[in-house]
Scaffold this active site. Structure first.
Site, PDB file in Angstrom:
ATOM      1  N   HIS A 140       0.935  -1.321   0.342  1.00 54.42           N
ATOM      2  CA  HIS A 140      -0.119   0.205  -0.003  1.00 54.42           C
ATOM      3  C   HIS A 140       1.046   1.260  -0.225  1.00 54.42           C
ATOM      4  O   HIS A 140       0.199   1.922   0.218  1.00 54.42           O
ATOM      5  CB  HIS A 140      -1.426   0.346   1.676  1.00 54.42           C
ATOM      6  CG  HIS A 140      -0.143   0.657   2.773  1.00 54.42           C
ATOM      7  ND1 HIS A 140       0.296  -0.567   3.289  1.00 54.42           N
ATOM      8  CD2 HIS A 140      -0.327   1.842   3.236  1.00 54.42           C
ATOM      9  CE1 HIS A 140       0.364  -0.501   4.053  1.00 54.42           C
ATOM     10  NE2 HIS A 140       0.447   1.171   4.659  1.00 54.42           N
ATOM     11  N   ASP A 170       0.120  -7.751   1.368  1.00 55.81           N
ATOM     12  CA  ASP A 170       0.487  -6.322   1.982  1.00 55.81           C
ATOM     13  C   ASP A 170       2.139  -5.910   1.986  1.00 55.81           C
ATOM     14  O   ASP A 170       2.906  -4.866   2.210  1.00 55.81           O
ATOM     15  CB  ASP A 170       0.079  -5.730   2.458  1.00 55.81           C
ATOM     16  CG  ASP A 170      -0.058  -4.079   2.519  1.00 55.81           C
ATOM     17  OD1 ASP A 170       0.283  -3.688   1.872  1.00 55.81           O
ATOM     18  OD2 ASP A 170      -0.536  -3.584   3.684  1.00 55.81           O
ATOM     19  N   GLY A 245       3.200   6.750   8.132  1.00 58.81           N
ATOM     20  CA  GLY A 245       4.900   6.708   7.814  1.00 58.81           C
ATOM     21  C   GLY A 245       5.463   6.197   7.907  1.00 58.81           C
ATOM     22  O   GLY A 245       6.930   5.940   7.401  1.00 58.81           O
ATOM     23  N   SER A 247       4.858   2.740   8.054  1.00 55.58           N
ATOM     24  CA  SER A 247       4.431   1.134   6.932  1.00 55.58           C
ATOM     25  C   SER A 247       5.668   1.194   5.961  1.00 55.58           C
ATOM     26  O   SER A 247       6.220   2.260   5.427  1.00 55.58           O
ATOM     27  CB  SER A 247       3.115   2.172   5.974  1.00 55.58           C
ATOM     28  OG  SER A 247       1.985   2.053   6.676  1.00 55.58           O
ATOM     29  N   GLY A 303      -7.857 -26.973  -2.483  1.00 60.31           N
ATOM     30  CA  GLY A 303      -9.333 -27.154  -3.257  1.00 60.31           C
ATOM     31  C   GLY A 303     -10.406 -27.208  -1.553  1.00 60.31           C
ATOM     32  O   GLY A 303     -10.761 -28.034  -1.915  1.00 60.31           O
ATOM     33  N   VAL A 304      -9.590 -26.258  -0.630  1.00 57.23           N
ATOM     34  CA  VAL A 304     -11.081 -26.771   0.675  1.00 57.23           C
ATOM     35  C   VAL A 304     -11.836 -25.600   0.565  1.00 57.23           C
ATOM     36  O   VAL A 304     -11.402 -23.932   0.709  1.00 57.23           O
ATOM     37  CB  VAL A 304     -10.096 -27.716   1.324  1.00 57.23           C
ATOM     38  CG1 VAL A 304     -10.235 -29.201   0.874  1.00 57.23           C
ATOM     39  CG2 VAL A 304      -9.365 -26.688   2.383  1.00 57.23           C
TER      40      VAL A 304
END
Length: 519
Positions: A140, A170, A245, A247, A303-304
């Protein structure tokens, strides 16, 4: 006693006070002849109130100072520039009255509208992870950036480029664009799997444009999950001050090792409230390596669809284990289906990794390489079983339509219901099957309403949900293939019994546990 009031004060008195204040000296001191000799006054106590042995206190006194000196040079300011297109109207009335000749463009000319680009700069943090100039940060921070400027702690500035991003975790990797200096300060990457609650940590970054800010705290919790759009979550929670800031900056331990990427704060004001979150460095580094070496993030998939194993589900389904993840549905021809896993199974571990909730399973599977054959431990009908599953790659094609959104709860129609379950149902007619696009192998009864005073898991049932099976008090499953089956199951229930329904909804199945109320 007389109290002075405004009426007692005369105008001459007020003027006298004003003149005195205006011409009063800026400070006051006693007569210079009365001043003490310089150096004759002793300020403060002669010795500190607490005496420490220097050898004992030195490591504690210097620990964060040493950490800051080693880590801060490796932390950078990331200044992304986004370019927005803005419309400007030379005729301010045109945008509202463009169909009226007087306000429209003159002589049938071009509309009086100009498109202008507006440059918007942001600010985030990052840290250098390799001599080649790779920098780890948050997705982000750089999302949508047209230009990136990288500013080191020593004030050197370099252009940057995006190497790769992953919105699901992210995480993003950027790199110095052009000649990379050979004296870049590199961070040491620690092991976030060894982090414990109470460990001392420090957050480094550039909050509110205050570069090289160093704040300290402890690990408040591990394995945190938040509902904020990030799919793969296993956050470290800390009370080290994290603000806008920060991040993308590192979370480090007392050895100066990076153990997380500062990502989120919990705040009702936008500022620090003592709750911050960081992506564990082991997860972030794996994503970064995929982006650098492969250009994409490769994740495992079995695949569940799963549900947390709540106390009601354990009681209703007769499951004695307290840990594990309930399999709500198995995707046809997916890895789990081929391995023999069924809806209603409880997965305890995969590839030796213990799982306690759906997020544990999601993250564990994501770390497994496609093609690996992983052992899976499950509980089925009270018995422990060992299976082997071949991990597939998580792709849009593999996921198919399984991630489609559910219909809103407003689709549920409350109304009076006469049976003990408080759920109104109808049989599946040919027309209902066509309207709901139900597969031919799906049998059961269709939910039409739910009693208005229900506030447990049944309140989440939607019109069009199909009840396929039911279970009461931990006994065997009963197939619900008709209204007669449903009524027979309902009539035998007693108050206080825990019931579990297996429900089909838009291509998926899920389990709905609840307790029969007193009548």
């Amino acid at each position: 006693m007389h109290i002075l009031t405004f009426r007692d004060i005369s105008l001459p008195f007020i003027l006298t006070v004003l003149v005195a204040v205006m011409f009063a000296p800026d400070c006051y001191a006693q007569n210079k002849n009365d001043l003490p000799r310089e150096g004759s006054v002793h300020f403060g106590r002669k010795s500190p109130p607490i005496q420490w042995d220097e050898q004992e206190i030195a490591p504690f006194r210097d620990v964060f100072g040493n950490v800051s000196q080693e880590v801060i040079p490796s932390v950078v300011s990331i200044i992304p520039t986004r370019i927005d297109t803005v419309l400007y109207y030379r005729n301010p009335f045109y945008r509202f009255f463009d169909d009226i000749p007087f306000f429209g463009p003159p002589n049938g000319g071009e509309p009086q509208v100009q498109k202008r680009e507006r440059r918007v700069q942001g600010l985030g943090s990052g840290f250098i992870i390799s001599p080649e100039g790779y920098i780890l940060t948050n997705y982000h921070v750089v999302a949508g950036a047209k230009q990136i400027e990288i500013r080191l702690a020593d004030e050197r500035v370099f252009p940057g480029k995006i190497v790769g991003t992953d919105s699901l975790s992210d995480v993003a990797v950027i790199q110095i664009d052009g000649d990379v200096p050979d004296d870049l300060p590199i961070v040491y990457l620690g092991n976030s799997d060894n982090i414990q609650v109470g460990d001392w940590v420090a957050a480094v970054g550039n909050p509110f444009s205050l570069s090289s800010t160093f704040t300290t705290g402890v690990i408040s919790a591990t394995g945190r999950q938040l509902q904020n759009g990030i799919l793969y979550q296993n956050f470290l929670q800390t009370d080290a001050a994290i603000n806008p800031g920060n991040s993308g900056g590192p979370l480090v331990n007392i050895y100066g090792a990076v153990i997380g990427v500062n990502t989120l704060i919990f705040s009702q004001t936008g500022g620090f409230l003592g709750i911050g979150f960081a992506i564990p460095i082991n997860m972030a580094l794996r994503v970064a390596q995929d982006l650098i070496y492969k250009g994409e993030v490769v994740r495992g998939w079995i695949g569940v669809s799963v549900q947390p194993l709540t106390p009601k589900l354990r009681e209703g389904m007769g499951i004695e284990v307290r840990e594990g993840v309930l399999i709500a549905d198995v995707f046809e021809d997916g890895p789990a289906d081929k391995a023999g896993i069924r809806a209603g199974d409880v997965i305890l571990s995969i590839a030796g990794i213990q799982v306690q909730d759906p997020n544990d399973l999601l993250n564990a599977v994501a770390t497994l390489p496609p093609g690996e054959k992983a052992p899976v431990t499950i509980i089925r009908d009270g018995n422990r079983k060992e299976l082997t599953i071949e991990i597939a790659q998580r792709t849009a094609e593999a996921m198919g339509e399984q991630e489609q959104q559910e219909r809103p709860l407003s689709a549920r129609r409350p109304g009076k219901v006469e049976n003990k379950l408080g759920i109104g149902v109808e049989k599946i007619t040919r027309e209902i099957r066509r309207q709901l696009d139900l597969p031919g192998d799906i049998d059961g009864v269709v939910v039409t309403r739910v009693a208005p005073d229900i506030a447990d898991e049944r309140a989440g049932l939607l019109i069009g949900d199909v009840i396929m099976r039911a279970k009461a008090g931990g006994k065997k499953w009963m197939d619900i293939e008709s209204l007669r089956d449903f009524n027979r199951f309902t009539n035998g229930l007693k108050a206080g019994t825990t019931v579990v329904l297996q429900v089909f909804r838009q291509g998926n199945t899920l389990f709905v546990p609840f307790e029969i109320r007193e009548e």
